[in-house]
Design a protein around this motif. Structure first.
Motif, PDB file in Angstrom:
ATOM      1  N   UNK A 185       0.827  -1.202   0.000  1.00 38.46           N
ATOM      2  CA  UNK A 185       0.000   0.000   0.000  1.00 38.46           C
ATOM      3  C   UNK A 185       0.861   1.251   0.000  1.00 38.46           C
ATOM      4  N   UNK A 186       1.985   1.186   0.691  1.00 40.83           N
ATOM      5  CA  UNK A 186       2.841   2.358   0.784  1.00 40.83           C
ATOM      6  C   UNK A 186       3.754   2.512  -0.416  1.00 40.83           C
ATOM      7  N   UNK A 221     -12.582   1.728  -0.013  1.00 36.80           N
ATOM      8  CA  UNK A 221     -11.548   1.336  -0.969  1.00 36.80           C
ATOM      9  C   UNK A 221     -11.280  -0.159  -0.961  1.00 36.80           C
ATOM     10  N   UNK A 222     -12.230  -0.912  -0.426  1.00 35.04           N
ATOM     11  CA  UNK A 222     -12.054  -2.368  -0.444  1.00 35.04           C
ATOM     12  C   UNK A 222     -13.197  -3.022  -1.206  1.00 35.04           C
ATOM     13  N   UNK A 223     -12.812  -3.800  -2.219  1.00 38.52           N
ATOM     14  CA  UNK A 223     -13.815  -4.611  -2.903  1.00 38.52           C
ATOM     15  C   UNK A 223     -13.715  -6.023  -2.351  1.00 38.52           C
ATOM     16  N   UNK A 251      -4.548   3.662   4.379  1.00 35.39           N
ATOM     17  CA  UNK A 251      -4.133   3.891   2.993  1.00 35.39           C
ATOM     18  C   UNK A 251      -5.376   4.076   2.128  1.00 35.39           C
ATOM     19  N   UNK A 252      -6.030   5.182   2.344  1.00 32.39           N
ATOM     20  CA  UNK A 252      -7.328   5.402   1.715  1.00 32.39           C
ATOM     21  C   UNK A 252      -7.196   5.535   0.206  1.00 32.39           C
ATOM     22  N   UNK A 253      -6.000   5.848  -0.292  1.00 30.38           N
ATOM     23  CA  UNK A 253      -5.845   6.062  -1.735  1.00 30.38           C
ATOM     24  C   UNK A 253      -5.581   4.768  -2.486  1.00 30.38           C
ATOM     25  N   UNK A 282       2.785   0.541  -6.742  1.00 30.44           N
ATOM     26  CA  UNK A 282       1.682  -0.423  -6.662  1.00 30.44           C
ATOM     27  C   UNK A 282       0.362   0.344  -6.621  1.00 30.44           C
ATOM     28  N   UNK A 283      -0.543  -0.049  -7.488  1.00 32.88           N
ATOM     29  CA  UNK A 283      -1.820   0.665  -7.555  1.00 32.88           C
ATOM     30  C   UNK A 283      -2.917  -0.041  -6.780  1.00 32.88           C
ATOM     31  N   UNK A 284      -2.840  -1.353  -6.754  1.00 34.93           N
ATOM     32  CA  UNK A 284      -3.902  -2.082  -6.080  1.00 34.93           C
ATOM     33  C   UNK A 284      -3.304  -3.278  -5.360  1.00 34.93           C
TER      34      UNK A 284
END
Lengths: 351, 349, 543, 396
Positions: free
Chosen positions: B86-87, B128-130, B112-114, B91-93
């Motif tokens: 996440x940091x 932000x979680x599927x 890591x809301x983004x 990495x995007x996802x």
């Protein structure tokens, strides 16, 4: 010096009663009629399964007896079982690419050889390099626990092997066809080996010259040395025998199922440690060790069977710790099993 | 593709190395980059994790994305891996496979809301979680129904045959946890759907990596007349197949088509309860690529969505009687239509 | 400095009556010629020549470290000699290992028995040479038992071949050792300090066995540092000092003084000169003690005595008559069932061990390697054992190693302790040095009562003399001493009053000068000597 | 200048007497040998696996995929190469310090505690439950943290201590060998904890076997962003190491504890209640294991979850490598911490199975267990004494 006040037989008897009590204590659920269910489960094929479960535990236990009786405490039994299990599958898998072909007997022998070689390493470290046996044994366990999955990934690209084939089932002529008890007489090689190895080990220890030397080597190596017998060789023999036995146990475990599982604690899953408890409860007697192993295996198999009866609540986790609780209780309350006096000590000849 | 070949080819820097070391082909490339974190069984489990891996590999070839793998040794490593990915600016996802991620992701998704997260097998309610859940009980119902139908008839093909006198099907679980009980409940319901009086012994090995115990449980079930045994037990399941082969009976695989992934047993694996983790991963990546990612969503995948289902073993595809195949299709439809209510706990049976 | 001869049988056999020449078929049974054994940095044996005639008993005496055991190990094949020749029956031999020596008819009985406790007598006797059946597959246990029984009968040993070693007495164990060598066909038997662990009665029995053996044509060499024993039992005596053979003398012609001088290289005070006691107040008063042993069986049954300042109170007795339990009860290591212990007038029966140490009770324990020393510790850490809570060596929670170092240095210097290197562990010290260190540690603390149990057991002759001097010094300083020893000469020479313990009871308290060794021997055996006026313990506590 | 150097040398001599030096040499030699054997293993493994571009082609054998130097370099950069890598290394180090000290405390008293793992698992559970319960009661503030975190550590220490006390009691009063009993108690502890969490005290909603996550106020906040490492925990671990060193080498109690474990009869002779002290040593050892578990929950995992890493067994390796010297535990814990943290990078970057580190760890222990091997090799340096591992570290 404190002498053990409880004889072997008493120890065993008390141990057995203890298991019975523990079993009942754990399994009784809301006062249901347990006995009927247990009786319903127990059959020849149940005992056949128990024998298969007993194989790795009892072989590890008897191996442990031979090593410790000569004066070398082999706490690495679990590691040797892992090596045996892994090598058997790896050998069978590798052999299929050679002119030998996937010959399960050759693979079995190679596995026993591999385990024996690791035992040889352990023997050298303990006997010639005077390592602390407990620490070296732990090291053998840790190395095997790391090496088997490591090598699995290298060979198969994953911690679990593919299926490679299993021992054929042999049937004892006539006996296998008997009605009720028939299933007991159709089994694979390791089970037959176990049935032979228990009396063989007992005889070897109690009725042969080698057995006397083993006992002397573990009780009072100097006496043996001054009697003109090479203590070093006897100790090597004892440790190597533990390697052979664990090799049979480990290979038997893996080749009965036809694959090696290296994830977690590997497919050996603590059976070597239970073997250790078995020979302590069996007080260094191969027959006692076998009976203790058999008892643990029977308990485990019973637990698995009872689960199948609808509505029966058994915590497999709690049943799983019974052997360990038992050994703690036996060591603490029943009176110490008598360790060979010189176990754990190095012996150096004066020469 | 071989895993190491993949790793070498992708040339991705390590989780750690990306923080300090260079040599990454992602730089200057604006294609999507995905961090994959598996569950503790790790790659090579021939089921769950490998399925996820397969999904991301398909996505890689179809959408030109890149990805990095992380395999935690213990649940304790998951938090750190999530945070690392996440940091990481490259990495995007982040795709988290397995319910063990849930607790850590709850905190990290907020922090890591983004970053877009995908969680398989559990739910974290965050924008932000599927989430992808599977109605394993529905798929298990299907294989249970198949098992029930088989045990009720005389059938012989491949390495096994049923015993027409017995009407028994078994279940072997790994550790006794709620997830696996869902498999068990659906399976038993399915079997009873075929025959209300059917016997359904079930037992847990207490371990995911003990094929010996799996073998003994299954053997005893076969001895007691079981024609089919279904496992949801990871590595322990290998022993179930072995037992099926030596007993000359049938077994049902789990998670992926085990008649292919454990091809040595294809003659007894009559079917598998497939759990399309690959589809879930693939679709989630597709959504992100197409800018259709919807956080906070719970994708509950059952028979209707083709998230789970019974897949017939490769040796049996052409052999199973047509009426069985039809029955299965009918029950599938009935479940989708809501005519059959599949229980997801043993208490609801 | 010497040992008394056997108290019960002062009349030793007369070697002159033995027809040595008749048995001696020419060449001596054993002959060593110029045997030298060097270890790195040490010459253990230096050009040793001596010979032993067949059918005789030869004693090899010398102080600890004189090279006796090394020489016998050379003869037994455990060591190869650096130089020199060994002749057996005239033939030069070269032994690679004990097996070769055994083949040549040599057997050795070690000081520490080489027996496996868990195995039976017969199994031990045949160990390494088991009779087998079925081509070596199985041990022939019946033959082993029969063979052992036959041998035992032939030499007149009373022993049951089927008993386990752990169940038989020390004397019987020694007989098993002898049987082992006989089973292997030994003609020449080497015994290393054979009487060290025996009771006087067992010593007698041993002498009878040795006599029987030479009557049947065997040759015996035994190692000892007890002069009386050599004089009593041997035909010839060879003396070693610093690895060299000082000389060989016929036992009939030797005296204690000569032998002692040969051993030590100077005149030795064999009789301890003891100034008159200057008795002070009662320091230790033990009343009606009843103490159980580990098995819960009473080992001490109603013992009472007291010890005064400026006197040595000795307790004599055969080992295992309750001495250990009594001492442990007095020192606080074991709780008595009943009775009281008073120290300087104050009751301390229920005080823990530590309080007794603090009150000024010093204790030299019987088993120094188990009790008085931590074998893995160096001398510094051993130097504070028991004193760690004394304010001298620490404050509050803390230990003051500097002060301890000073104390330990004093002990090492004053008590002539010679560690191989300054950081050496107790393990690496010789028995004599260990004991001197313990004695120093306990005595230097300025105690008011010293309890010394078997203070010279397993200690070389020089150290024995040293320890005895220290004990007498304490006495002159007005300290009270309780001395427990199974060595009769030690207790009789040092004690002012002597209690004899038998079967958990103090059967008599006597003045050593009033009684003969024979009478003491009878008392120790639980007999009441005729003609001796032995009063009860209680009466004799006051002079 | 010269006087100063003399003084330094004198101090060094006192601190590092000959046997400490020997111990150090043996540890280093064992490390070197393990690394060499590991390198061979890696190289050979690289011959077996397939890869597109081997770093070395051997005619007739094939391509070597793994370069041992690269492997070790990756482990180093993976453990120290960045701030987060460092954070992870220090996190492991902190935990290993506690488990290593736990083992060392027992060892130094002549007792072999293989049960640190079990003590840690139960201590961790105790800490998690305490944090969950207290975390609800205290305010969400520094004050709250100052209450709940120490409370969690204390409860973990008490539970671990009690679990360690058991084998101590069995050893002292029933003469049951602590090696066997502690191994058995590990399995029992794991079973009990698993069963409790799964059926009673855990998050029964979850598919995993775990407890609820402890509230923020109970979490040791990370010192290095992006990691779960708290400097405070490390400092506490270092303080514990020094404290134990002082305890054993400077205090009366420490002297008595060691004596009791080494030679019970001699301790009794010295006026010490040896049995009680054996129990005390094992309890102290268990308490340190319990603290390791607490720190694991409060600093790393934030809950009890099945699958706690084998830090207790690693602690044995740490202690043995350190020669059971509490100060030596510090560098040993750093080394094993770095190895653990470097293994992750190893797998990701080079595809080398991280189990390699477990093999290395076993090899190090094996080599350390046999000082005689190195003495034979280095005989000309005149090594003498025989430092057994269970001699209480007297030669250390």
């Amino acid at each position: 010096m404190n002498r053990p006040t409880v004889t072997r037989r008493q120890g065993l008897a008390i141990g057995a009663i203890l298991f019975g009590l523990l079993l009942v204590g754990f399994v009784i659920d809301g006062g249901r009629a347990l006995l009927g269910d247990v009786a319903g489960v127990i059959s020849a094929s149940y005992f056949a399964a128990v024998f298969r479960f007993t194989v790795p535990i009892a072989f590890a236990a008897m191996g442990g007896i031979f090593a410790e009786k000569t004066g070398v405490i082999n706490i690495g039994l679990e590691g040797l079982l892992i090596i045996g299990a892994f090598s058997a599958v790896a050998a069978l898998w590798g052999l299929s690419a050679t002119p030998v072909g996937a010959n399960i007997w050759v693979a079995f022998l190679l596995a026993v050889l591999a385990s024996t070689l690791v035992a040889l390493l352990f023997a050298t470290v303990c006997i010639d390099f005077k390592a602390d046996q407990i620490i070296a044994g732990l090291a053998i366990w840790l190395i095997a626990l790391g090496f088997a999955p490591f090598a699995s990934i290298i060979i198969w690209d994953r911690t679990n092997s593919p299926s490679v084939g299993t021992f054929p089932v042999w049937e004892v002529p006539v006996l296998a066809d008997l009605p009720t008890v028939g299933p007991l007489f159709s089994a694979t090689l390791p089970v037959f080996l176990l049935v032979l190895a228990v009396p063989f080990s007992w005889y070897l220890l109690n009725r042969t010259t080698f057995g006397k030397w083993v006992e002397a080597s573990g009780e009072d190596p100097k006496s043996l040395d001054t009697a003109g017998v090479d203590v070093r060789r006897i100790r090597y023999a004892g440790v190597l025998l533990s390697g052979v036995y664990c090799g049979i146990g480990g290979a038997g475990l893996a080749l009965n199922t036809g694959q090696f599982v290296g994830s977690g604690d590997t497919m050996v899953d603590g059976r070597g440690w239970i073997g250790l408890t078995a020979y302590l409860i069996g007080n260094y007697n191969p027959i006692g060790a076998f009976l203790a192993s058999f008892l643990f295996a029977a308990l485990d198999a019973l637990q698995l069977q009872l689960q199948q009866i609808a509505g029966f609540e058994v915590s497999s986790t709690l049943v799983g710790i019974i052997p360990y609780v038992a050994v703690v209780i036996v060591l603490t309350f029943v009176g110490r099993t008598r360790m060979p006096s010189a176990a754990g000590e190095h012996y150096e000849s004066d020469e | 593709m071989d895993r190491r070949t993949f790793l070498a080819a992708a040339g991705t820097g390590s989780l750690i190395a990306t923080a300090g070391c260079a040599g990454d082909d992602d730089d200057g490339d604006d294609s999507l980059s995905v961090g994959m974190i598996y569950s503790t069984g790790g790659l090579g489990d021939e089921s769950f994790n490998d399925m996820a891996h397969q999904g991301i590999q398909e996505a890689e070839s179809d959408f030109g994305i890149s990805f990095q793998n992380a395999e935690p040794d213990a649940p304790a490593d998951m938090d750190e891996m999530q945070r690392q990915f996440a940091g990481d600016d490259n990495i995007d996802a982040v795709v988290c496979i397995g319910f063990d991620h849930e607790a850590d992701l709850e905190a990290n998704a907020a922090e890591f809301a983004d970053t877009s997260f995908v969680l398989v097998d559990a739910v974290v309610e965050a924008d932000n979680v599927a989430n992808y859940l599977f109605r394993e009980h529905e798929g298990s119902f299907q294989v249970g129904y198949l098992a029930g139908l088989l045990t009720g008839m005389e059938y012989g093909h491949g390495g096994g045959a049923t015993d027409p006198d017995e009407s028994t099907v078994g279940f072997v679980g790994g550790e006794e946890i709620a997830l696996i009980e869902r498999f068990e409940a659906g399976y038993i319901a399915g079997a009873q759907h075929a025959d209300a009086d059917i016997e359904t012994p079930s037992s847990y090995a207490g371990s995911w990596n003990d094929p010996t115990t799996g073998q003994e449980i299954a053997s005893s079930m076969y001895d007691d007349g079981a024609d089919v045994v279904y496992h949801a037990a990871g590595g322990t399941g290998g022993g179930v197949f072995e037992a099926a082969q030596s007993a000359g009976r049938y077994a049902i695989g789990v998670d992926d088509d085990q008649s292919r992934s454990a091809a040595a047993f294809s003659d007894v694996i009559v079917a598998s309860m497939i759990k399309r983790v690959d589809t879930a991963v693939y679709e989630s990546v597709e959504a992100i690529v197409n800018d259709e990612f919807e956080g906070g969503q719970i994708n509950d995948l059952g028979l209707e969505e083709d998230g789970v289902g019974a897949i017939i073993g490769q040796d049996f595809e052409d052999d199973l009687p047509a009426e069985i195949v039809d029955e299965l299709e009918a029950s599938r439809q009935a479940i989708i239509d809501g005519d059959i209510d599949v229980p997801d706990t043993l208490d609801d049976l | 400095m010497g040992e008394s001869t056997d108290p019960g049988d002062p009349e030793r056999h007369a070697p002159a009556t033995r027809d040595v020449a008749a048995r001696n078929g020419g060449a001596p049974a054993v002959r060593l010629e110029g045997v030298t054994k060097r270890f790195p940095g040490v010459v253990a044996n230096d050009d040793v020549d001596f010979s032993v005639d067949r059918g005789t008993i030869h004693a090899l005496i010398g102080e600890n470290g004189a090279g006796k055991t090394t020489l016998m190990n050379v003869l037994y094949g455990l060591y190869e000699p650096t130089e020199g020749t060994i002749r057996i029956g005239g033939e030069p031999m070269s032994f690679e290992d004990p097996g070769d020596a055994m083949d040549a008819g040599i057997g050795m009985i070690h000081q520490h028995f080489m027996l496996v406790d868990t195995m039976t007598v017969a199994e031990n006797v045949v160990l390494g040479n088991e009779p087998t059946r079925f081509g070596g597959l199985l041990t022939d246990e019946r033959t082993a038992v029969e063979e052992t029984r036959r041998l035992a009968e032939r030499y007149g040993f009373d022993i049951d071949p089927t008993e386990r070693i752990e169940e038989i007495s020390v004397g019987e164990q020694q007989r098993v050792e002898i049987l082992k060598t006989l089973y292997r066909g030994a003609e020449i038997l080497i015994l290393d300090e054979p009487t060290a662990v025996l009771t006087p009665q067992e010593v007698d029995a041993l002498y009878e066995i040795l006599t029987e053996l030479i009557d049947q044509g065997k040759t015996i060499i035994f190692i000892t540092h007890k002069l009386g024993e050599a004089l009593h039992a041997a035909d010839e005596i060879s003396v070693l000092r610093d690895g060299k053979l000082v000389g060989t003398v016929p036992a009939a012609e030797a005296t204690r003084e000569d032998l002692a001088r040969m051993m030590v290289g100077k005149d030795v005070l064999l009789e301890i000169e003891k100034p008159a006691a200057d008795r002070g107040s009662t320091v230790l008063q033990v009343s009606d003690m009843v103490v159980d042993d580990d098995r819960g069986i009473p080992a001490v049954e109603g013992v009472s005595f007291d010890v005064h300042a400026g006197e040595i109170f000795g307790i004599a007795g055969v080992d295992g008559n309750g001495q250990s339990e009594l001492i442990e009860a007095i020192t606080g290591l074991r709780s008595p069932e009943s009775g009281t212990v008073a120290f300087e007038g104050a009751d301390m029966t229920d005080l823990p061990r530590r309080k007794r140490i603090e009150a000024g009770m010093a204790y030299v324990a019987e088993d120094r390697q188990k009790r008085s020393l931590v074998m893995a510790y160096d001398l510094r850490r051993n130097g504070v054992l028991g004193c760690q809570r004394l304010p001298t060596f620490g404050e509050g929670l803390w230990i003051d190693w500097d002060r301890i170092d000073g104390y330990v240095d004093t002990v090492i210097e004053e008590y002539d302790v010679r560690p191989p290197d300054p950081g050496a562990t107790a393990h690496s010290l010789s028995g004599g040095n260990q004991q001197k260190f313990i004695v120093g540690r306990e005595f230097e603390r300025d105690p008011s009562l010293v309890i010394a149990a078997q203070p010279t057991r397993g200690v070389d002759i020089g150290s024995i003399e040293f320890i005895h001097e220290r004990l007498l010094e304490l006495r002159s300083d007005g300290k009270a001493t309780l001395l427990v020893s199974s060595k009769l000469d030690e207790v009789t020479q040092l004690s002012d009053r002597l209690g004899v313990i038998h079967d958990g009871q103090l059967v008599a308290v006597v003045r050593p000068e009033d009684v003969t060794d024979e009478d003491l021997g009878l008392l120790m055996a639980g007999e009441r000597p005729t003609g001796l006026d032995v009063e009860s313990a209680r009466v004799r506590t006051e002079p | 200048m010269s006087a100063g150097r003399d003084r330094v040398e004198a101090t060094l001599d006192r601190l590092v007497d000959a046997s400490v030096l020997e111990r150090l040499q043996i540890s280093l030699a064992a490390l070197v040998f393990a690394i060499i054997v590991g390198a061979v293993l890696v190289f050979v493994s690289g011959l077996i696996v397939d890869c597109p571009d081997p770093f070395l082609s051997l005619p007739g054998v094939g391509g070597a995929c793994y370069n041992p130097f690269e492997v070790y370099w990756t482990m180093i950069t993976g453990s120290f190469g960045s701030l987060t890598a460092l954070g992870r290394t220090l996190q492991e180090t902190t935990l290993l310090l506690f488990t290593g000290l736990s083992v060392a405390v027992a060892f130094r008293a002549g007792l072999f505690n293989i049960g640190t793992q079990g003590q840690m698992i139960l201590g961790a559970l105790g800490a998690a439950l305490t944090a969950l319960w207290l975390g609800e009661l205290v305010p969400e503030s520094l004050l709250g943290a100052l209450i709940v975190i120490p409370a969690g550590v204390v409860v973990g220490a008490v539970i671990g201590g009690l679990w360690g006390m058991l084998p101590g009691l069995m050893k002292a009063y029933a003469d049951a060998h602590e090696v066997i009993t502690t191994i058995m108690l590990n399995f029992i502890a794991m079973g009990i904890a698993f069963w409790l969490v799964q059926n009673h005290v855990g998050n029964l909603e979850s598919d995993s076997v775990l407890t609820h996550t402890i509230p923020d106020v109970a979490q040791l906040s990370p010192t290095i962003g992006g990691t779960r490492f708290s400097l405070w925990a490390l400092l506490a671990a270092l303080a514990a190491a020094i404290g134990i060193y002082v305890l054993y080498d400077r205090t009366i109690l420490g002297y008595e504890l060691r004596t009791s474990g080494l030679q019970e009869a001699a301790a009794e002779y010295g006026g010490v209640n040896a049995k009680r002290n054996i129990v005390t040593s094992m309890t102290l050892s268990g308490a340190l294991g319990g603290i390791a578990g607490s720190i694991y929950v409060l600093m790393v995992q934030y809950r009890w979850q099945d699958g706690i890493p084998p830090l207790g067994f690693d602690g044995i390796a740490v202690s043995i490598l350190a020669g059971n010297n509490p100060i030596g535990v510090i560098p040993a814990a750093v080394l094993f911490g770095a190895m653990q943290s470097g293994s992750v990078a190893l797998n990701l970057t080079l595809g080398v199975p991280p189990e390699l580190v477990e093999v290395l760890r076993g090899l190090i222990i094996l080599f350390i267990a046999m000082p005689e091997f190195f003495r034979m090799i280095g005989k000309r340096y005149g090594y003498g004494s025989d430092p057994l591992a269970t001699d209480g570290g007297e030669n250390v």
